[in-house]
Scaffold this motif. Structure first.
Motif, PDB file in Angstrom:
ATOM      1  N   VAL A  24       4.582   8.135 -11.310  1.00  0.00           N
ATOM      2  CA  VAL A  24       3.717   7.034 -10.883  1.00  0.00           C
ATOM      3  C   VAL A  24       4.457   6.121  -9.904  1.00  0.00           C
ATOM      4  CG1 VAL A  24       2.476   4.973 -11.652  1.00  0.00           C
ATOM      5  CG2 VAL A  24       2.316   7.085 -12.973  1.00  0.00           C
ATOM      6  N   LEU A  25       5.713   5.820 -10.226  1.00  0.00           N
ATOM      7  CA  LEU A  25       6.509   4.954  -9.359  1.00  0.00           C
ATOM      8  C   LEU A  25       6.712   5.596  -7.990  1.00  0.00           C
ATOM      9  CD1 LEU A  25       8.132   2.376  -9.020  1.00  0.00           C
ATOM     10  CD2 LEU A  25      10.107   3.542 -10.029  1.00  0.00           C
ATOM     11  N   LEU A  26       6.978   6.888  -7.958  1.00  0.00           N
ATOM     12  CA  LEU A  26       7.149   7.579  -6.680  1.00  0.00           C
ATOM     13  C   LEU A  26       5.847   7.538  -5.869  1.00  0.00           C
ATOM     14  CD1 LEU A  26       8.732   9.314  -4.709  1.00  0.00           C
ATOM     15  CD2 LEU A  26       8.126  11.328  -6.075  1.00  0.00           C
ATOM     16  N   ALA A  27       4.715   7.718  -6.535  1.00  0.00           N
ATOM     17  CA  ALA A  27       3.426   7.665  -5.844  1.00  0.00           C
ATOM     18  C   ALA A  27       3.187   6.286  -5.232  1.00  0.00           C
ATOM     19  CB  ALA A  27       2.305   8.023  -6.810  1.00  0.00           C
ATOM     20  N   LEU A  28       3.482   5.220  -5.996  1.00  0.00           N
ATOM     21  CA  LEU A  28       3.328   3.865  -5.472  1.00  0.00           C
ATOM     22  C   LEU A  28       4.256   3.631  -4.286  1.00  0.00           C
ATOM     23  CD1 LEU A  28       3.112   1.795  -8.789  1.00  0.00           C
ATOM     24  CD2 LEU A  28       1.258   2.220  -7.166  1.00  0.00           C
ATOM     25  N   ASN A  29       5.484   4.118  -4.376  1.00  0.00           N
ATOM     26  CA  ASN A  29       6.439   3.948  -3.286  1.00  0.00           C
ATOM     27  C   ASN A  29       5.972   4.634  -2.013  1.00  0.00           C
ATOM     28  OD1 ASN A  29       8.107   2.466  -4.936  1.00  0.00           O
ATOM     29  ND2 ASN A  29       9.435   4.186  -5.464  1.00  0.00           N
ATOM     30  N   LEU A  30       5.351   5.802  -2.156  1.00  0.00           N
ATOM     31  CA  LEU A  30       4.837   6.516  -0.985  1.00  0.00           C
ATOM     32  C   LEU A  30       3.663   5.775  -0.352  1.00  0.00           C
ATOM     33  CD1 LEU A  30       5.023  10.198  -2.301  1.00  0.00           C
ATOM     34  CD2 LEU A  30       6.418   9.177  -0.487  1.00  0.00           C
ATOM     35  N   ILE A  31       2.805   5.206  -1.200  1.00  0.00           N
ATOM     36  CA  ILE A  31       1.669   4.423  -0.681  1.00  0.00           C
ATOM     37  C   ILE A  31       2.173   3.221   0.102  1.00  0.00           C
ATOM     38  CG2 ILE A  31      -0.275   2.970  -1.347  1.00  0.00           C
ATOM     39  CD1 ILE A  31      -0.728   4.880  -3.720  1.00  0.00           C
ATOM     40  N   TRP A  32       3.138   2.491  -0.484  1.00  0.00           N
ATOM     41  CA  TRP A  32       3.688   1.319   0.195  1.00  0.00           C
ATOM     42  C   TRP A  32       4.475   1.714   1.444  1.00  0.00           C
ATOM     43  CZ3 TRP A  32       5.407  -0.606  -5.226  1.00  0.00           C
ATOM     44  CH2 TRP A  32       4.357  -1.327  -5.822  1.00  0.00           C
ATOM     45  N   PHE A  33       5.110   2.892   1.403  1.00  0.00           N
ATOM     46  CA  PHE A  33       5.927   3.322   2.535  1.00  0.00           C
ATOM     47  C   PHE A  33       5.063   3.579   3.770  1.00  0.00           C
ATOM     48  CE2 PHE A  33       8.633   6.646   4.695  1.00  0.00           C
ATOM     49  CZ  PHE A  33       9.645   5.760   5.059  1.00  0.00           C
ATOM     50  N   GLN A  34       3.838   4.010   3.578  1.00  0.00           N
ATOM     51  CA  GLN A  34       2.934   4.201   4.708  1.00  0.00           C
ATOM     52  C   GLN A  34       2.714   2.886   5.456  1.00  0.00           C
ATOM     53  OE1 GLN A  34      -0.652   5.932   3.129  1.00  0.00           O
ATOM     54  NE2 GLN A  34       0.293   7.915   2.725  1.00  0.00           N
ATOM     55  N   LYS A  35       2.573   1.790   4.703  1.00  0.00           N
ATOM     56  CA  LYS A  35       2.402   0.482   5.336  1.00  0.00           C
ATOM     57  C   LYS A  35       3.678   0.075   6.076  1.00  0.00           C
ATOM     58  CE  LYS A  35      -0.745  -1.144   1.687  1.00  0.00           C
ATOM     59  NZ  LYS A  35      -0.983  -2.210   0.687  1.00  0.00           N
ATOM     60  N   ILE A  36       4.824   0.390   5.490  1.00  0.00           N
ATOM     61  CA  ILE A  36       6.095   0.034   6.127  1.00  0.00           C
ATOM     62  C   ILE A  36       6.274   0.783   7.441  1.00  0.00           C
ATOM     63  CG2 ILE A  36       8.601   0.164   5.874  1.00  0.00           C
ATOM     64  CD1 ILE A  36       8.236  -0.331   2.900  1.00  0.00           C
ATOM     65  N   ILE A  37       5.923   2.068   7.467  1.00  0.00           N
ATOM     66  CA  ILE A  37       6.048   2.859   8.684  1.00  0.00           C
ATOM     67  C   ILE A  37       5.191   2.274   9.799  1.00  0.00           C
ATOM     68  CG2 ILE A  37       5.540   5.093   9.723  1.00  0.00           C
ATOM     69  CD1 ILE A  37       6.389   6.424   7.156  1.00  0.00           C
ATOM     70  N   LYS A  38       3.953   1.902   9.466  1.00  0.00           N
ATOM     71  CA  LYS A  38       3.072   1.302  10.467  1.00  0.00           C
ATOM     72  C   LYS A  38       3.675   0.013  11.012  1.00  0.00           C
ATOM     73  CE  LYS A  38      -1.200   3.167   8.481  1.00  0.00           C
ATOM     74  NZ  LYS A  38      -2.495   2.831   7.813  1.00  0.00           N
ATOM     75  N   GLY A  39       4.245  -0.796  10.123  1.00  0.00           N
ATOM     76  CA  GLY A  39       4.853  -2.042  10.557  1.00  0.00           C
ATOM     77  C   GLY A  39       6.073  -1.819  11.432  1.00  0.00           C
ATOM     78  N   VAL A  40       6.893  -0.826  11.092  1.00  0.00           N
ATOM     79  CA  VAL A  40       8.088  -0.527  11.879  1.00  0.00           C
ATOM     80  C   VAL A  40       7.699  -0.036  13.275  1.00  0.00           C
ATOM     81  CG1 VAL A  40      10.050   1.045  12.093  1.00  0.00           C
ATOM     82  CG2 VAL A  40       9.601  -0.095   9.925  1.00  0.00           C
ATOM     83  N   MET A  41       6.670   0.776  13.360  1.00  0.00           N
ATOM     84  CA  MET A  41       6.218   1.261  14.669  1.00  0.00           C
ATOM     85  C   MET A  41       5.775   0.093  15.551  1.00  0.00           C
ATOM     86  SD  MET A  41       6.850   4.403  14.527  1.00  0.00           S
ATOM     87  CE  MET A  41       6.084   4.882  16.084  1.00  0.00           C
TER      88      MET A  41
END
Length: 332
Positions: A292-309
């Protein structure tokens, strides 16, 4: 067992006792004693579920100090938990008094944002402690990995109980505030509840300390997330500090929130024979919470990637507007 009224545990309970006896009798004397007590509890339960009857053993036999008044491992855990609750509560409550004096922008925030501002003091303090204890016990020590009579999943010491006690106190306060004010949305509530239940199970059963501390090391990213939120509310999104912190969020997230999982799952697989020693509820948490924690981290990571771009695009054009920011979990 009373011979005139014999009580026969069901086959599942009988197998659970045999497994625990086999391992515990090869370990330290205290584990052998606990195993014999577990067997007696099984025989007397007359049909209670194996998980609940075994869980009663460590709780009933817990002692917080020895005859000389020295704190036991459990006693140190309770002390650390209470101290953590007091410190985190004081940091949160005092924020309403101290924050306006230190940060002028605090006065113009909504009451909801002021709560978010204040609650981050405790999380920014808790995170480095989690990383420190995890590094000491897992990365630089062979306590959990050296050969020994005690199975790895059952190994504990004063440091692991102290570390988990600190985290337990923090998550009690953090989860209470999250639920009371509905902060962070369902993802954050799921994150906090999962962490709270996992830590509480580890300290009450004395099992899976290594795995729990390993997962708590993912809190490494929290200070960067907190700093990003503070800079955002302080209207400093165009500053270099905000840009550098955004890159730090990305790098730390990859390392501490994603790359940490493959070796964790590998170790769990290597120790799969020992998992049968863990209480059923704790065993379920061991398999469910990391996923579950890994799934949440992947969901949040998508937002981080967009922000970094967006951040890289703005930097390459030489412009840092307020609309260009590093996105991250709202209340991590």
């Amino acid at each position: 067992r009373n011979s005139s009224h014999p009580v026969e545990p069901d086959p599942a309970e009988r197998r659970a006792v045999r497994v625990r006896l086999k391992w515990c009798l090869l370990a330290e004397p205290r584990w052998a004693t606990a195993a014999r007590g577990a067997a007696r509890a099984m025989a007397a339960s007359g049909g209670l579920d194996a998980g609940f009857s075994l869980l009663a053993v460590p709780l009933a036999n817990t002692r917080f100090a020895d005859g000389a008044g020295t704190l036991t491992e459990e006693g140190m855990c309770v002390t650390a938990t209470l101290a953590s609750i007091v410190v985190c509560t004081l940091l949160y409550k005092s924020g309403r008094i101290v924050s306006p004096k230190l940060f002028r922008v605090y006065r113009y925030l909504s009451r909801e944002d002021q709560r978010q501002w204040d609650v981050r003091y405790g999380s920014s303090l808790h995170a480095p402690l989690c990383v420190y204890f995890a590094t000491v016990m897992i990365a630089t020590s062979d306590f959990f990995f050296a050969d020994g009579s005690t199975p790895n999943v059952l190994r504990t010491n004063n440091l692991t109980y102290t570390a988990l006690g600190i985290s337990l106190g923090f998550f009690i306060v953090e989860t209470t505030i999250t639920v009371k004010y509905n902060m962070g949305g369902p993802e954050m509530l799921l994150h906090h509840m999962g962490a709270l239940v996992s830590v509480l199970t580890a300290v009450t059963t004395g099992q899976g300390h290594m795995h729990t501390m390993w997962m708590l090391a993912t809190e490494f990213t929290t200070p960067f997330i907190d700093l990003r939120w503070w800079l955002d509310k302080a209207n400093l999104k165009s500053s270099r500090l905000y840009m550098y912190n955004g890159m730090a969020i990305f790098v730390s997230w990859v390392v501490a929130r994603l790359c940490i999982f493959p070796p964790f799952f590998y170790v769990v697989w290597q120790q799969r024979e020992q998992i049968s020693l863990v209480y059923p509820f704790a065993r379920a948490l061991l398999f469910i919470i990391p996923v579950v924690l890994l799934a949440l981290n992947l969901i949040w990571f998508q937002k981080i990637i967009k922000g970094v771009m967006k951040l890289l695009s703005a930097h390459s054009s030489g412009s840092h507007s307020h609309s260009q920011e590093v996105q991250s979990p709202k209340s991590e």
